[in-house]
Design a protein around this motif. Structure first.
Motif, PDB file in Angstrom:
ATOM      1  N   ARG A  74       0.824  -1.221   0.000  1.00  0.00           N
ATOM      2  CA  ARG A  74       0.000   0.000   0.000  1.00  0.00           C
ATOM      3  C   ARG A  74       0.852   1.262   0.000  1.00  0.00           C
ATOM      4  N   LEU A  75       2.150   1.127   0.289  1.00  0.00           N
ATOM      5  CA  LEU A  75       3.060   2.268   0.314  1.00  0.00           C
ATOM      6  C   LEU A  75       3.519   2.595  -1.107  1.00  0.00           C
ATOM      7  N   GLU A  76       4.052   3.784  -1.262  1.00  0.00           N
ATOM      8  CA  GLU A  76       4.629   4.159  -2.550  1.00  0.00           C
ATOM      9  C   GLU A  76       6.030   3.561  -2.626  1.00  0.00           C
ATOM     10  N   LEU A  77       6.170   2.520  -3.414  1.00  0.00           N
ATOM     11  CA  LEU A  77       7.441   1.802  -3.542  1.00  0.00           C
ATOM     12  C   LEU A  77       8.005   2.002  -4.934  1.00  0.00           C
ATOM     13  N   ASP A  78       9.332   2.075  -5.023  1.00  0.00           N
ATOM     14  CA  ASP A  78       9.926   2.042  -6.358  1.00  0.00           C
ATOM     15  C   ASP A  78       9.839   0.604  -6.867  1.00  0.00           C
ATOM     16  N   SER A  79      10.106   0.421  -8.143  1.00  0.00           N
ATOM     17  CA  SER A  79       9.899  -0.910  -8.740  1.00  0.00           C
ATOM     18  C   SER A  79      10.781  -1.976  -8.108  1.00  0.00           C
ATOM     19  N   ASP A  80      11.998  -1.625  -7.707  1.00  0.00           N
ATOM     20  CA  ASP A  80      12.897  -2.602  -7.093  1.00  0.00           C
ATOM     21  C   ASP A  80      12.333  -3.097  -5.758  1.00  0.00           C
ATOM     22  N   ASN A  81      11.946  -2.175  -4.896  1.00  0.00           N
ATOM     23  CA  ASN A  81      11.389  -2.570  -3.596  1.00  0.00           C
ATOM     24  C   ASN A  81      10.049  -3.268  -3.751  1.00  0.00           C
ATOM     25  N   ARG A  82       9.238  -2.832  -4.688  1.00  0.00           N
ATOM     26  CA  ARG A  82       7.948  -3.487  -4.946  1.00  0.00           C
ATOM     27  C   ARG A  82       8.176  -4.944  -5.369  1.00  0.00           C
ATOM     28  N   ASN A  83       9.147  -5.162  -6.259  1.00  0.00           N
ATOM     29  CA  ASN A  83       9.457  -6.523  -6.690  1.00  0.00           C
ATOM     30  C   ASN A  83       9.935  -7.385  -5.529  1.00  0.00           C
ATOM     31  N   LYS A  84      10.751  -6.823  -4.641  1.00  0.00           N
ATOM     32  CA  LYS A  84      11.234  -7.584  -3.485  1.00  0.00           C
ATOM     33  C   LYS A  84      10.068  -7.977  -2.569  1.00  0.00           C
ATOM     34  N   ILE A  85       9.194  -7.010  -2.297  1.00  0.00           N
ATOM     35  CA  ILE A  85       8.040  -7.287  -1.433  1.00  0.00           C
ATOM     36  C   ILE A  85       7.140  -8.343  -2.084  1.00  0.00           C
ATOM     37  N   LEU A  86       6.897  -8.192  -3.380  1.00  0.00           N
ATOM     38  CA  LEU A  86       6.078  -9.190  -4.089  1.00  0.00           C
ATOM     39  C   LEU A  86       6.738 -10.558  -4.068  1.00  0.00           C
ATOM     40  N   PHE A  87       8.062 -10.584  -4.213  1.00  0.00           N
ATOM     41  CA  PHE A  87       8.801 -11.845  -4.174  1.00  0.00           C
ATOM     42  C   PHE A  87       8.589 -12.553  -2.836  1.00  0.00           C
ATOM     43  N   TYR A  88       8.742 -11.811  -1.729  1.00  0.00           N
ATOM     44  CA  TYR A  88       8.557 -12.441  -0.420  1.00  0.00           C
ATOM     45  C   TYR A  88       7.103 -12.843  -0.193  1.00  0.00           C
ATOM     46  N   ARG A  89       6.170 -12.074  -0.740  1.00  0.00           N
ATOM     47  CA  ARG A  89       4.754 -12.454  -0.650  1.00  0.00           C
ATOM     48  C   ARG A  89       4.520 -13.770  -1.396  1.00  0.00           C
ATOM     49  N   ALA A  90       5.081 -13.870  -2.602  1.00  0.00           N
ATOM     50  CA  ALA A  90       4.959 -15.112  -3.378  1.00  0.00           C
ATOM     51  C   ALA A  90       5.619 -16.271  -2.635  1.00  0.00           C
ATOM     52  N   GLU A  91       6.756 -15.996  -1.989  1.00  0.00           N
ATOM     53  CA  GLU A  91       7.440 -17.044  -1.228  1.00  0.00           C
ATOM     54  C   GLU A  91       6.555 -17.547  -0.087  1.00  0.00           C
ATOM     55  N   GLY A  92       5.842 -16.636   0.558  1.00  0.00           N
ATOM     56  CA  GLY A  92       4.918 -17.046   1.621  1.00  0.00           C
ATOM     57  C   GLY A  92       3.853 -17.986   1.097  1.00  0.00           C
ATOM     58  N   PHE A  93       3.273 -17.647  -0.047  1.00  0.00           N
ATOM     59  CA  PHE A  93       2.255 -18.526  -0.634  1.00  0.00           C
ATOM     60  C   PHE A  93       2.869 -19.843  -1.103  1.00  0.00           C
ATOM     61  N   PHE A  94       4.118 -19.803  -1.568  1.00  0.00           N
ATOM     62  CA  PHE A  94       4.806 -21.035  -1.963  1.00  0.00           C
ATOM     63  C   PHE A  94       4.967 -21.958  -0.757  1.00  0.00           C
ATOM     64  N   ILE A  95       5.394 -21.399   0.358  1.00  0.00           N
ATOM     65  CA  ILE A  95       5.579 -22.196   1.574  1.00  0.00           C
ATOM     66  C   ILE A  95       4.255 -22.809   2.021  1.00  0.00           C
ATOM     67  N   LEU A  96       3.168 -22.054   1.857  1.00  0.00           N
ATOM     68  CA  LEU A  96       1.839 -22.565   2.202  1.00  0.00           C
ATOM     69  C   LEU A  96       1.285 -23.530   1.152  1.00  0.00           C
ATOM     70  N   ARG A  97       2.000 -23.654   0.047  1.00  0.00           N
ATOM     71  CA  ARG A  97       1.573 -24.482  -1.093  1.00  0.00           C
ATOM     72  C   ARG A  97       0.275 -23.955  -1.713  1.00  0.00           C
ATOM     73  N   ASP A  98       0.072 -22.643  -1.609  1.00  0.00           N
ATOM     74  CA  ASP A  98      -1.079 -21.996  -2.223  1.00  0.00           C
ATOM     75  C   ASP A  98      -0.614 -21.444  -3.580  1.00  0.00           C
ATOM     76  N   PHE A  99      -0.515 -22.341  -4.549  1.00  0.00           N
ATOM     77  CA  PHE A  99       0.058 -21.991  -5.844  1.00  0.00           C
ATOM     78  C   PHE A  99      -0.835 -21.050  -6.644  1.00  0.00           C
ATOM     79  N   GLU A 100      -2.115 -21.066  -6.378  1.00  0.00           N
ATOM     80  CA  GLU A 100      -3.020 -20.142  -7.072  1.00  0.00           C
ATOM     81  C   GLU A 100      -2.725 -18.698  -6.649  1.00  0.00           C
ATOM     82  N   GLN A 101      -2.624 -18.472  -5.339  1.00  0.00           N
ATOM     83  CA  GLN A 101      -2.280 -17.134  -4.849  1.00  0.00           C
ATOM     84  C   GLN A 101      -0.864 -16.746  -5.276  1.00  0.00           C
ATOM     85  N   MET A 102       0.038 -17.711  -5.252  1.00  0.00           N
ATOM     86  CA  MET A 102       1.404 -17.439  -5.671  1.00  0.00           C
ATOM     87  C   MET A 102       1.422 -16.963  -7.120  1.00  0.00           C
ATOM     88  N   SER A 103       0.655 -17.610  -7.984  1.00  0.00           N
ATOM     89  CA  SER A 103       0.593 -17.229  -9.394  1.00  0.00           C
ATOM     90  C   SER A 103       0.056 -15.813  -9.562  1.00  0.00           C
TER      91      SER A 103
END
Length: 131
Positions: A74-103
């Motif tokens: 929800r914060l104003e992020l530059d593309s690099d930081n946004r990608n990092k945050i999205l990456f860790y969010r995807a990693e969380g869904f990967f760990i949960l095996r929620d591949f639909e949310q990860m996608s």
């Protein structure tokens, strides 16, 4: 500032391969405490947010990781930081095996603006899971 440097040092030490897992967790939790303390004073510090997300992932604190990344997006992020945050969010869904949310998260990552090969390599692997 000392808390940030101390947290960074503990995080780096925890990531070294020489520690027993219990000692590694101790240093990660201690680094997390320091990073969260600093974040109270600097709530928009993207470096701290990314470091906390990284530690949450390493400690398998997935609900906290997903909550932090949702708020951070929800914060104003530059593309690099946004990608990092999205990456860790995807990693969380990967760990949960929620591949639909990860996608769903992976679609939001700007692949052409990724600065770190580790992220690109992991994203390439994750994309094969959904095929």
């Amino acid at each position: 500032k000392n808390y940030r440097l101390r947290g960074y040092a503990k995080n780096r030490y925890a990531l070294s391969t020489i520690l027993h897992s219990q000692l590694k967790d101790y240093f990660l939790k201690s680094a997390l405490d320091d990073f969260r303390y600093c974040l109270q004073a600097e709530p928009d510090n993207y470096f701290l947010i990314v470091k906390i997300a990284q530690v949450y992932a390493q400690l398998n604190m997935i609900p906290e990781l997903l909550d932090l990344t949702e708020k951070a997006l929800r914060l104003e992020l530059d593309s690099d930081n946004r990608n990092k945050i999205l990456f860790y969010r995807a990693e969380g869904f990967f760990i949960l095996r929620d591949f639909e949310q990860m996608s769903t998260v992976l679609v939001s990552i700007s692949r052409k603006e990724i600065k770190y090969s580790k992220i690109s390599d992991v994203l390439d692997y994750w994309s094969t899971i959904n095929e």
